[in-house]
Structure formats: structure tokens, C-alpha cells
Design a protein around this motif. Structure first.
Motif, PDB file in Angstrom:
ATOM      1  N   LEU A  37      85.386  66.975  34.982  1.00 49.82           N
ATOM      2  CA  LEU A  37      83.961  67.034  35.288  1.00 49.82           C
ATOM      3  C   LEU A  37      83.701  67.949  36.473  1.00 49.82           C
ATOM      4  O   LEU A  37      82.797  68.805  36.440  1.00 49.82           O
ATOM      5  CB  LEU A  37      83.447  65.627  35.599  1.00 49.82           C
ATOM      6  N   GLU A  38      84.485  67.768  37.515  1.00 50.98           N
ATOM      7  CA  GLU A  38      84.322  68.543  38.743  1.00 50.98           C
ATOM      8  C   GLU A  38      84.450  70.038  38.473  1.00 50.98           C
ATOM      9  O   GLU A  38      83.606  70.842  38.909  1.00 50.98           O
ATOM     10  CB  GLU A  38      85.379  68.091  39.747  1.00 50.98           C
ATOM     11  N   LEU A  39      85.477  70.437  37.746  1.00 55.31           N
ATOM     12  CA  LEU A  39      85.694  71.850  37.437  1.00 55.31           C
ATOM     13  C   LEU A  39      84.545  72.413  36.615  1.00 55.31           C
ATOM     14  O   LEU A  39      84.042  73.514  36.885  1.00 55.31           O
ATOM     15  CB  LEU A  39      87.011  72.023  36.687  1.00 55.31           C
ATOM     16  N   THR A  40      84.100  71.663  35.602  1.00 58.54           N
ATOM     17  CA  THR A  40      83.019  72.133  34.735  1.00 58.54           C
ATOM     18  C   THR A  40      81.745  72.386  35.521  1.00 58.54           C
ATOM     19  O   THR A  40      81.096  73.433  35.364  1.00 58.54           O
ATOM     20  CB  THR A  40      82.743  71.094  33.626  1.00 58.54           C
ATOM     21  N   ILE A  41      81.373  71.454  36.368  1.00 58.82           N
ATOM     22  CA  ILE A  41      80.111  71.559  37.100  1.00 58.82           C
ATOM     23  C   ILE A  41      80.189  72.608  38.203  1.00 58.82           C
ATOM     24  O   ILE A  41      79.287  73.438  38.351  1.00 58.82           O
ATOM     25  CB  ILE A  41      79.715  70.193  37.687  1.00 58.82           C
ATOM     26  N   VAL A  42      81.260  72.589  38.990  1.00 56.38           N
ATOM     27  CA  VAL A  42      81.373  73.532  40.115  1.00 56.38           C
ATOM     28  C   VAL A  42      81.477  74.959  39.605  1.00 56.38           C
ATOM     29  O   VAL A  42      80.808  75.867  40.124  1.00 56.38           O
ATOM     30  CB  VAL A  42      82.569  73.168  41.014  1.00 56.38           C
ATOM     31  N   LEU A  43      82.301  75.189  38.586  1.00 56.90           N
ATOM     32  CA  LEU A  43      82.428  76.532  38.024  1.00 56.90           C
ATOM     33  C   LEU A  43      81.084  77.019  37.486  1.00 56.90           C
ATOM     34  O   LEU A  43      80.668  78.157  37.745  1.00 56.90           O
ATOM     35  CB  LEU A  43      83.470  76.530  36.910  1.00 56.90           C
ATOM     36  N   GLY A  44      80.392  76.170  36.758  1.00 54.86           N
ATOM     37  CA  GLY A  44      79.098  76.561  36.213  1.00 54.86           C
ATOM     38  C   GLY A  44      78.087  76.876  37.290  1.00 54.86           C
ATOM     39  O   GLY A  44      77.313  77.844  37.179  1.00 54.86           O
ATOM     40  N   SER A  45      78.077  76.092  38.349  1.00 49.01           N
ATOM     41  CA  SER A  45      77.125  76.323  39.436  1.00 49.01           C
ATOM     42  C   SER A  45      77.412  77.637  40.165  1.00 49.01           C
ATOM     43  O   SER A  45      76.493  78.389  40.504  1.00 49.01           O
ATOM     44  CB  SER A  45      77.167  75.148  40.415  1.00 49.01           C
ATOM     45  N   VAL A  46      78.698  77.915  40.411  1.00 52.30           N
ATOM     46  CA  VAL A  46      79.065  79.167  41.070  1.00 52.30           C
ATOM     47  C   VAL A  46      78.668  80.362  40.202  1.00 52.30           C
ATOM     48  O   VAL A  46      78.108  81.358  40.692  1.00 52.30           O
ATOM     49  CB  VAL A  46      80.575  79.195  41.369  1.00 52.30           C
ATOM     50  N   LEU A  47      78.939  80.274  38.904  1.00 51.44           N
ATOM     51  CA  LEU A  47      78.566  81.366  38.001  1.00 51.44           C
ATOM     52  C   LEU A  47      77.053  81.541  37.939  1.00 51.44           C
ATOM     53  O   LEU A  47      76.551  82.667  37.880  1.00 51.44           O
ATOM     54  CB  LEU A  47      79.133  81.097  36.606  1.00 51.44           C
ATOM     55  N   ALA A  48      76.319  80.435  37.963  1.00 52.06           N
ATOM     56  CA  ALA A  48      74.857  80.522  37.965  1.00 52.06           C
ATOM     57  C   ALA A  48      74.361  81.239  39.214  1.00 52.06           C
ATOM     58  O   ALA A  48      73.407  82.032  39.157  1.00 52.06           O
ATOM     59  CB  ALA A  48      74.254  79.122  37.891  1.00 52.06           C
ATOM     60  N   LEU A  49      75.008  80.979  40.349  1.00 48.39           N
ATOM     61  CA  LEU A  49      74.636  81.662  41.589  1.00 48.39           C
ATOM     62  C   LEU A  49      74.945  83.149  41.507  1.00 48.39           C
ATOM     63  O   LEU A  49      74.123  83.992  41.904  1.00 48.39           O
ATOM     64  CB  LEU A  49      75.380  81.031  42.764  1.00 48.39           C
ATOM     65  N   VAL A  50      76.108  83.486  40.965  1.00 49.35           N
ATOM     66  CA  VAL A  50      76.479  84.904  40.824  1.00 49.35           C
ATOM     67  C   VAL A  50      75.481  85.624  39.929  1.00 49.35           C
ATOM     68  O   VAL A  50      75.012  86.733  40.248  1.00 49.35           O
ATOM     69  CB  VAL A  50      77.908  85.023  40.258  1.00 49.35           C
ATOM     70  N   VAL A  51      75.143  85.019  38.797  1.00 49.25           N
ATOM     71  CA  VAL A  51      74.188  85.637  37.873  1.00 49.25           C
ATOM     72  C   VAL A  51      72.821  85.802  38.547  1.00 49.25           C
ATOM     73  O   VAL A  51      72.154  86.828  38.367  1.00 49.25           O
ATOM     74  CB  VAL A  51      74.063  84.783  36.591  1.00 49.25           C
ATOM     75  N   ALA A  52      72.409  84.814  39.339  1.00 52.64           N
ATOM     76  CA  ALA A  52      71.129  84.903  40.042  1.00 52.64           C
ATOM     77  C   ALA A  52      71.129  86.061  41.034  1.00 52.64           C
ATOM     78  O   ALA A  52      70.130  86.792  41.163  1.00 52.64           O
ATOM     79  CB  ALA A  52      70.843  83.582  40.760  1.00 52.64           C
TER      80      ALA A  52
END
Length: 385
Positions: A43-58
Motif C-alpha cells: 500500500l505504502e509503495l503504491t500511494i507514495v509512488l503515485g503521489s510523487v509521480l503526480a507531483l512531477v507531472v504537475a
């Protein structure tokens, strides 16, 4: 930090398998292989990775297109987190212990902050979930067609579907433990407090989306560019006002339901029903319109959100599948390990809504997506890597 170990939190921590008195400091890092069970690091990896990628895309979108909407959304959600959560973790430190007892305790994860109260993935889940819900609604052109308020209602509905898949699984897998005796958590919807189902799953993202689109998104749609200081103060205001919205929107249930758990349940359910009916009508109508209309209006696509929504739903489906044997073996809503189970049928309905929303973004015809430098709700398709 043992002086902040209230009896309720200490009891919840013990139920989760860790000691409040020994729970780290401001920051603590653990071996992910030594956590309560294997689902926590997944769970931790899925959420943290997704959030970091969302920030990069933003950030990429701001640099390439001049559109700060996603970045403001990301940091606005984070600002909201740091306004809302600390008082819930340390009510005594904020002088509200006579009114608000500990509502829940998170289990300890690989990275934790604030003496075991705040896992890193919780910081990450706010902006990730907000980004997925907001961008799905944006890709369907709801803000452009129906305006700020209607778009915000749809964001709350979509966020609710994605979040409840996670919310109804967490207690069984010991991701967190609710204080079931706390009046604020009443009434319970199986293992989940109904206020969480309505307020934190639907109303707060609705409030956040309204503020983001009102203060930034609609202006970007009209071609306006913002300076750095303008974005900073607008982001702070969005975090504050979204927090106020979380207090204001559920007032019918919190005020008129005071003193009666049944009345509170009915009013919470009524608010969620209104959001659901309005959002379904708008989303279906808009999808059918986009599918059947021959127009040269430009369209908007966030490839990252499309793809990572599939990743998130796939991981949640896997985690749910592994939890089903214990779920079906539960007696009176409690597994053999003593863990409460969520509502499977409600979760399946949320899965269906989330999947349909993601599929809808793939089935909308894309027009005039190349060569535009305007980052509007109806603008270019190339927003992600």
C-alpha cells in the motif's frame, strides 16, 4: 513523547501491535519487511509512488503549458492535511481534548512522522486521490460545460468511489484502527464510521476541488498566467477554505443530528445521496454528449491519471482478493484475528463506479490536442510523460 500517549491512542496502538510510548520521534524509518503484514509496504509503495509521480507531472505541466492547476491542487490537498490532521493526533496539545478524543490510530509503516501518528503514505494519499478524481472530471469536460460547483460535486463523487475501496479494507488489514466508542465516529457503517464515508471521502474533496477551480482553474481556462507569489497565497487560501468547507458542508448532519445517532445517519446518507444523484446525472450526460457530439472543441487528457488509476485499482483489487478468505470467515463482522471487516457490496459498487469513470476517459473522442499552449480544461492532451 509519552506525555502525548492518551489512554485511547495507547489502547488503539496496542491493538495494532505497537507501543505508543516507544513510537519513534519526529521521523522514524523501519524495515518494510518487518511491518505488521505484507500489505502495508505494498500500500505504502503504491500511494507514495503515485503521489510523487503526480507531483512531477504537475511540475512538468506548469513548465511546459503554464498551467499550475495540478500543482496548486497537489499542494492545496497537502495544506489541507496539515490543517486537519495534527489536532486529531494531539487533541491535548491543541487544547481540544475535552471536545475531541482520539478518533483513530494509524499502524506504523516504513516511514512515520510525529511519534507514530502520521505515516508518509497518508501525506501522499491526499494529493494523489485528489489529483485522480479532479483530473478524471476535468478530462470529461465537466468544469468547462457545467461550471465550478457542478464539477466539484463530481470530483467529490469520483473521489468517494476511489477512497471507499481503500477505506473499507484498512481496518481488516490493520492499516489503522478506529475508536468505535468515540461519539464523533458514530454511526458505523460496518467497520467504517459514516462520517468518514461522507465527509472525508466525498465532501472534503468536493470542497477542495471547488476552491482550486474557483481560485485557479477557471482563470487558467481563460488563458491567465499566475506569478509565483500569486500561486503561493492562492494555494494557502485553498487549503484553509477547503478545511472550512469540510466543517460547513456536513453541518446538517452535525447540527440537526446532534443527540440522535439515527438522525445523524439519515442526514449523512441524504447528503451523500444528493452528491451521488447529481454527479451521476452530470457525468453520464456529459459523457454521452462528448461521445455523440461532432464538435471542434479541444479536449484534455492526463495520461498519467488514466494509467495510474488503473494501477491503483489493480493493487486494491489484489489486496481485496487476498483479504476475502478472512472476510468470508468473519463472525459478526470480526475475523478470526479479531479485525473488523468492511462492506464488500458497497466496495464492489465503488469499484464499478471507479472503473466506469476511468473507462469513460479512454472513450471520449480527442480533438485538436496538438500544438496548443493553452492549459485549459479543454486544452491539450499531452499532459503527462
Amino acid at each position: 513523547m509519552a506525555d502525548h500517549c492518551s489512554p485511547t491512542f495507547d489502547q488503539l496502538a496496542s491493538a495494532l501491535g505497537f507501543s505508543c510510548q516507544e513510537a519513534g520521534g519526529l521521523v522514524e524509518v523501519r524495515n518494510p519487511l518487518a511491518l505488521e503484514n505484507w500489505t502495508l509496504p505494498v500500500l505504502e509503495l503504491t500511494i507514495v509512488l503515485g503521489s510523487v509521480l503526480a507531483l512531477v507531472v504537475a511540475i512538468v505541466r506548469l513548465r511546459r503549458m503554464g498551467d499550475p492547476t495540478n500543482l496548486v491542487l497537489w499542494f492545496g490537498a497537502t495544506a489541507y492535511l496539515f490543517i486537519i490532521e495534527p489536532p486529531l493526533y494531539f487533541p491535548a496539545a491543541f487544547g481540544i481534548e475535552d471536545h475531541v478524543d482520539t478518533m483513530f490510530a494509524h499502524n506504523v509503516f516504513t516511514v512515520d512522522f510525529l511519534w507514530g501518528r502520521l505515516p508518509l503514505y497518508i501525506i501522499a494519499i491526499y494529493p494523489l486521490m485528489a489529483t485522480m478524481a479532479f483530473e478524471i472530471v476535468r478530462m470529461l469536460g465537466v468544469f468547462r460545460r457545467y461550471g465550478v460547483l457542478a464539477g466539484a460535486v463530481c470530483v467529490g463523487f469520483v473521489h468517494h468511489a476511489f477512497y471507499e475501496i481503500f477505506d473499507h479494507l484498512g481496518p481488516q488489514l490493520r492499516w489503522w484502527e478506529w475508536s468505535t466508542e468515540n461519539p464523533i465516529n458514530q454511526p458505523l457503517f460496518d467497520s467504517v464510521p459514516l462520517p468518514s464515508v461522507v465527509v472525508f471521502a466525498a465532501l472534503w474533496p468536493m470542497s477542495l476541488a471547488f476552491c482550486v477551480q474557483f481560485f485557479v482553474g477557471r482563470h487558467v481556462d481563460e488563458g491567465r498566467r499566475f506569478s509565483g507569489p500569486e500561486l503561493v497565497w492562492r494555494t494557502v487560501v485553498i487549503g484553509v477554505l477547503a478545511s472550512l468547507g469540510t466543517f460547513i458542508l456536513p453541518l446538517p448532519a452535525t447540527v440537526f443530528g446532534m443527540g440522535s445517532t439515527t438522525a445523524r445517519a439519515v442526514l449523512y446518507a441524504a447528503e451523500l445521496l444528493v452528491v451521488t444523484v447529481v454527479a451521476i446525472w452530470i457525468l453520464v450526460r456529459q459523457w454521452l454528449r462528448l461521445r455523440g457530439e461532432n464538435t471542434d472543441d479541444p479536449t484534455y487528457t492526463n495520461y498519467f491519471v488514466q494509467r495510474y488509476s488503473v494501477v491503483y485499482l489493480s493493487v486494491m483489487a489484489l489486496l481485496w482478493a487476498t483479504a476475502l478468505p478472512d472476510y468470508f470467515g468473519a463472525v459478526d463482522g470480526v475475523t478470526d484475528n479479531g479485525d473488523p471487516v468492511g462492506n464488500l457490496w458497497y466496495t464492489l459498487a465503488c469499484f464499478a463506479v471507479a472503473v466506469l469513470c476511468v473507462v469513460a476517459t479512454f472513450t471520449v473522442p480527442r480533438r485538436n490536442t496538438a500544438g496548443s499552449d493553452t492549459a485549459s480544461a479543454g486544452a491539450p492532451a499531452a499532459t503527462g510523460p
